[in-house]
Motif scaffolding. Structure first.
Motif, mmCIF file in Angstrom:
data_model
loop_
_atom_site.group_PDB
_atom_site.id
_atom_site.type_symbol
_atom_site.label_atom_id
_atom_site.label_comp_id
_atom_site.label_asym_id
_atom_site.label_seq_id
_atom_site.Cartn_x
_atom_site.Cartn_y
_atom_site.Cartn_z
ATOM 1 N N THR A 15 0.825 -1.210 0.000
ATOM 2 C CA THR A 15 0.000 0.000 0.000
ATOM 3 C C THR A 15 0.859 1.259 0.000
ATOM 4 O O THR A 15 0.640 2.192 -0.789
ATOM 5 C CB THR A 15 -0.920 0.014 1.237
ATOM 6 N N ASN A 16 1.846 1.290 0.885
ATOM 7 C CA ASN A 16 2.695 2.482 1.008
ATOM 8 C C ASN A 16 3.606 2.671 -0.195
ATOM 9 O O ASN A 16 3.865 3.802 -0.617
ATOM 10 C CB ASN A 16 3.521 2.408 2.292
ATOM 11 N N LEU A 17 4.090 1.568 -0.751
ATOM 12 C CA LEU A 17 4.955 1.649 -1.928
ATOM 13 C C LEU A 17 4.207 2.277 -3.095
ATOM 14 O O LEU A 17 4.705 3.187 -3.760
ATOM 15 C CB LEU A 17 5.448 0.246 -2.286
ATOM 16 N N ARG A 18 2.980 1.811 -3.315
ATOM 17 C CA ARG A 18 2.178 2.369 -4.408
ATOM 18 C C ARG A 18 1.873 3.845 -4.160
ATOM 19 O O ARG A 18 1.957 4.681 -5.076
ATOM 20 C CB ARG A 18 0.875 1.570 -4.543
ATOM 21 N N ALA A 19 1.558 4.191 -2.900
ATOM 22 C CA ALA A 19 1.240 5.583 -2.563
ATOM 23 C C ALA A 19 2.451 6.489 -2.789
ATOM 24 O O ALA A 19 2.332 7.580 -3.351
ATOM 25 C CB ALA A 19 0.763 5.687 -1.116
ATOM 26 N N ARG A 20 3.632 6.046 -2.338
ATOM 27 C CA ARG A 20 4.840 6.867 -2.518
ATOM 28 C C ARG A 20 5.193 7.007 -4.002
ATOM 29 O O ARG A 20 5.609 8.059 -4.468
ATOM 30 C CB ARG A 20 6.041 6.245 -1.784
ATOM 31 N N ARG A 21 5.007 5.927 -4.757
ATOM 32 C CA ARG A 21 5.302 5.973 -6.191
ATOM 33 C C ARG A 21 4.345 6.913 -6.897
ATOM 34 O O ARG A 21 4.759 7.723 -7.751
ATOM 35 C CB ARG A 21 5.205 4.553 -6.754
ATOM 36 N N ASP A 22 3.056 6.858 -6.539
ATOM 37 C CA ASP A 22 2.065 7.756 -7.134
ATOM 38 C C ASP A 22 2.361 9.212 -6.774
ATOM 39 O O ASP A 22 2.245 10.098 -7.627
ATOM 40 C CB ASP A 22 0.657 7.390 -6.669
ATOM 41 N N GLU A 23 2.728 9.460 -5.499
ATOM 42 C CA GLU A 23 3.072 10.827 -5.063
ATOM 43 C C GLU A 23 4.196 11.416 -5.908
ATOM 44 O O GLU A 23 4.204 12.595 -6.231
ATOM 45 C CB GLU A 23 3.522 10.825 -3.597
ATOM 46 N N GLN A 24 5.179 10.562 -6.228
ATOM 47 C CA GLN A 24 6.347 11.040 -6.970
ATOM 48 C C GLN A 24 6.165 10.949 -8.481
ATOM 49 O O GLN A 24 7.022 11.396 -9.233
ATOM 50 C CB GLN A 24 7.596 10.253 -6.537
ATOM 51 N N GLY A 25 5.056 10.345 -8.906
ATOM 52 C CA GLY A 25 4.771 10.259 -10.337
ATOM 53 C C GLY A 25 5.762 9.410 -11.110
ATOM 54 O O GLY A 25 6.114 9.742 -12.249
ATOM 55 N N ILE A 26 6.217 8.310 -10.495
ATOM 56 C CA ILE A 26 7.173 7.447 -11.204
ATOM 57 C C ILE A 26 6.538 6.092 -11.503
ATOM 58 O O ILE A 26 5.687 5.601 -10.765
ATOM 59 C CB ILE A 26 8.496 7.274 -10.431
ATOM 60 N N SER A 27 6.961 5.505 -12.590
ATOM 61 C CA SER A 27 6.423 4.224 -13.034
ATOM 62 C C SER A 27 7.125 3.075 -12.314
ATOM 63 O O SER A 27 8.184 3.253 -11.696
ATOM 64 C CB SER A 27 6.621 4.065 -14.540
ATOM 65 N N LEU A 28 6.545 1.892 -12.433
ATOM 66 C CA LEU A 28 7.212 0.695 -11.906
ATOM 67 C C LEU A 28 8.557 0.487 -12.574
ATOM 68 O O LEU A 28 9.527 0.098 -11.926
ATOM 69 C CB LEU A 28 6.330 -0.542 -12.131
ATOM 70 N N SER A 29 8.617 0.760 -13.877
ATOM 71 C CA SER A 29 9.885 0.597 -14.600
ATOM 72 C C SER A 29 10.960 1.525 -14.055
ATOM 73 O O SER A 29 12.121 1.127 -13.889
ATOM 74 C CB SER A 29 9.687 0.855 -16.094
ATOM 75 N N GLU A 30 10.586 2.764 -13.759
ATOM 76 C CA GLU A 30 11.549 3.723 -13.219
ATOM 77 C C GLU A 30 11.990 3.321 -11.824
ATOM 78 O O GLU A 30 13.176 3.411 -11.477
ATOM 79 C CB GLU A 30 10.943 5.123 -13.202
ATOM 80 N N LEU A 31 11.047 2.854 -11.011
ATOM 81 C CA LEU A 31 11.416 2.407 -9.667
ATOM 82 C C LEU A 31 12.323 1.181 -9.741
ATOM 83 O O LEU A 31 13.270 1.058 -8.964
ATOM 84 C CB LEU A 31 10.161 2.093 -8.846
ATOM 85 N N ALA A 32 12.057 0.300 -10.698
ATOM 86 C CA ALA A 32 12.921 -0.867 -10.890
ATOM 87 C C ALA A 32 14.336 -0.421 -11.252
ATOM 88 O O ALA A 32 15.329 -0.962 -10.733
ATOM 89 C CB ALA A 32 12.345 -1.775 -11.984
ATOM 90 N N ARG A 33 14.437 0.583 -12.125
ATOM 91 C CA ARG A 33 15.761 1.085 -12.518
ATOM 92 C C ARG A 33 16.492 1.691 -11.327
ATOM 93 O O ARG A 33 17.660 1.409 -11.089
ATOM 94 C CB ARG A 33 15.612 2.135 -13.627
ATOM 95 N N ARG A 34 15.786 2.505 -10.539
ATOM 96 C CA ARG A 34 16.420 3.180 -9.405
ATOM 97 C C ARG A 34 16.835 2.210 -8.301
ATOM 98 O O ARG A 34 17.860 2.400 -7.659
ATOM 99 C CB ARG A 34 15.459 4.201 -8.785
ATOM 100 N N SER A 35 15.996 1.196 -8.068
ATOM 101 C CA SER A 35 16.222 0.312 -6.923
ATOM 102 C C SER A 35 17.029 -0.933 -7.258
ATOM 103 O O SER A 35 17.570 -1.586 -6.364
ATOM 104 C CB SER A 35 14.880 -0.131 -6.332
ATOM 105 N N GLY A 36 17.106 -1.282 -8.555
ATOM 106 C CA GLY A 36 17.779 -2.518 -8.939
ATOM 107 C C GLY A 36 16.932 -3.754 -8.655
ATOM 108 O O GLY A 36 17.434 -4.878 -8.632
ATOM 109 N N ILE A 37 15.630 -3.563 -8.435
ATOM 110 C CA ILE A 37 14.705 -4.662 -8.164
ATOM 111 C C ILE A 37 13.844 -4.874 -9.409
ATOM 112 O O ILE A 37 13.346 -3.914 -9.997
ATOM 113 C CB ILE A 37 13.814 -4.344 -6.945
ATOM 114 N N ALA A 38 13.669 -6.121 -9.805
ATOM 115 C CA ALA A 38 12.922 -6.435 -11.027
ATOM 116 C C ALA A 38 11.500 -5.885 -10.975
ATOM 117 O O ALA A 38 10.860 -5.878 -9.925
ATOM 118 C CB ALA A 38 12.895 -7.947 -11.243
ATOM 119 N N LYS A 39 11.016 -5.442 -12.132
ATOM 120 C CA LYS A 39 9.675 -4.865 -12.223
ATOM 121 C C LYS A 39 8.613 -5.858 -11.758
ATOM 122 O O LYS A 39 7.662 -5.492 -11.070
ATOM 123 C CB LYS A 39 9.415 -4.429 -13.670
#
Length: 199
Positions: A15-39
């Motif tokens: 829940t919090n991960l989705r909320a923080r991602r939505d707040e920052q306007g970043i996609s799952l692909s972008e978060l995967a790139r930043r974190s090194g965790i698979a989409k």
């Protein structure tokens, strides 16, 4: 008012991960790139599935620029908060089991309090993260290496260090129980405007 706090790490993280991602306007692909965790892994985490590790949660914290506690807790309003460690999901790493007991936010910064258990015969490595770590050993003997310096702590001993560089922990001669306090100054994770809740 007395309120017991329970935490399902997987569901809250999703829940919090989705909320923080939505707040920052970043996609799952972008978060995967930043974190090194698979989409695909991120998608599972957001759906509340999977069993996140310490390494995964800290990678997401760093990638989103938010404290770990913002990903793992809700904010119960209460004058007195009772937290039963046995009711909190364990966040496990290579050698450590953490239970996030409390997040304390105020104008001077942010604190996260953890029940920390270190398993013997393994070493917990960290590449570093924002803030200062404070450790108080309750039982056992703990070895900490940071900044080219190694210290051994016994029951009742306290150690603090800036956590931005690589560091690691290990239990010496059996398991260790300790309290970990992560302290973040206000310039790392600024408190939002308005009242400063203690959550």
């Amino acid at each position: 008012m007395l309120r017991a706090v329970t935490m399902g790490a997987g569901k809250l993280l999703g829940t919090n991960l989705r909320a923080r991602r939505d707040e920052q306007g970043i996609s799952l692909s972008e978060l995967a790139r930043r974190s090194g965790i698979a989409k695909g892994t991120l998608s599972q985490l957001e759906s509340g599935a999977g069993n996140p590790t310490i390494e995964t949660v800290f990678s997401l914290s760093n990638a989103l620029g938010v404290p770990v506690s913002l990903l793992l807790t809700d904010s119960p309003p209460s004058d007195v908060v009772l937290v039963r460690s046995a009711d909190i999901d364990v966040l496990s790493g290579e050698a450590i089991d953490l239970r996030l007991l409390r997040r304390l936010e105020h104008p001077g910064g942010l604190f996260e309090i953890y029940n920390q258990e270190i398993r013997p015969d393994a070493v917990q490595h960290s590449d570093g993260h924002p803030g200062t770590e404070h450790h108080v050993v309750l039982t056992g003997k703990m070895r900490v290496t940071t900044g080219g310096r190694t210290e051994e702590l016994g029951a009742g001993d306290y150690l603090a260090f800036r956590a931005s560089g690589p560091h690691h922990y290990e239990a010496v001669d059996g398991p260790v129980r300790s309290v970990l306090l992560l302290e973040y100054p206000p310039d790392v994770y600024p408190a939002p405007p308005g009242p400063h809740p203690v959550s």
